[in-house]
Design an enzyme around this catalytic site. Structure first.
Site, PDB file in Angstrom:
ATOM      1  N   GLN A  78       0.848  -1.199   0.000  1.00 55.08           N
ATOM      2  CA  GLN A  78       0.000   0.000   0.000  1.00 55.08           C
ATOM      3  C   GLN A  78       0.881   1.244   0.000  1.00 55.08           C
ATOM      4  OE1 GLN A  78      -3.617  -0.226   0.397  1.00 55.08           O
ATOM      5  NE2 GLN A  78      -3.469   1.874  -0.297  1.00 55.08           N
ATOM      6  N   PHE A  79       1.376   1.644  -1.172  1.00 53.77           N
ATOM      7  CA  PHE A  79       2.276   2.793  -1.250  1.00 53.77           C
ATOM      8  C   PHE A  79       1.605   4.083  -0.799  1.00 53.77           C
ATOM      9  CE2 PHE A  79       0.197   3.255  -5.325  1.00 53.77           C
ATOM     10  CZ  PHE A  79       0.199   4.633  -5.559  1.00 53.77           C
ATOM     11  N   THR A  80       0.286   4.161  -0.868  1.00 52.91           N
ATOM     12  CA  THR A  80      -0.413   5.400  -0.495  1.00 52.91           C
ATOM     13  C   THR A  80      -0.328   5.698   1.005  1.00 52.91           C
ATOM     14  OG1 THR A  80      -2.541   4.272  -0.298  1.00 52.91           O
ATOM     15  CG2 THR A  80      -2.006   5.248  -2.448  1.00 52.91           C
TER      16      THR A  80
END
Length: 150
Positions: A78-80
């Site tokens: 989950q890069f966000t």
């Protein structure tokens, strides 16, 4: 490294209409990796997650870990989680790890989590457009940042 832990009674990940992960009871873990993360972050975070007492005992008190309950885990990249939202209305993801750094760390995180629990961990697919479904139990949701461990 940041992680969002959600205690779930069920969770699944679907990619292009195909269910790739599915659990009944345990943790859904969203993991965000930045370039500065190391194996030391992985070691600390996986040990913390395995032993974190967030499941109810016989008296309904959060006194048991996922390790003690035998619960299952899904890990989703989950890069966000590293979004910067201070300026303007469009998040910046400049702190998120580049794929050449993040993918090996994500894979190492999953392997270390398996070693901590002594069981297979289900995952999403790094970089894929995933549909994540869950039934949060409690709700219990925790955010852990390895840069704030002291």
């Amino acid at each position: 490294m940041k992680a969002v832990l959600q205690r779930v009674t069920e969770a699944s990940v679907t990619i292009e209409g195909q269910k790739v992960a599915d659990i009944n009871g345990g943790l859904l873990i969203l993991v965000g990796i930045e370039d500065a993360d190391t194996q030391e972050d992985i070691n600390w975070l996986t040990a913390k997650i395995a032993k974190l007492r967030i499941f109810g005992d016989a008296d309904g008190v959060m006194n048991l870990s996922v390790q003690e309950t035998g619960g299952d885990i899904i890990v989703v990249s989950q890069f966000t989680l590293h979004a910067l939202t201070k300026k303007g209305n469009r998040p910046s993801y400049i702190k998120a790890g580049r794929p050449e750094v993040a993918i090996p760390l994500y894979e190492a995180f999953v392997q270390q989590m398996e070693a901590e629990l002594g069981k297979k961990i289900q995952t999403g697919q790094f970089g894929a457009d995933m549909k994540v479904a869950l039934l949060n139990d409690g709700p219990v949701t925790l955010i852990i940042d390895t840069k704030n461990r002291e």
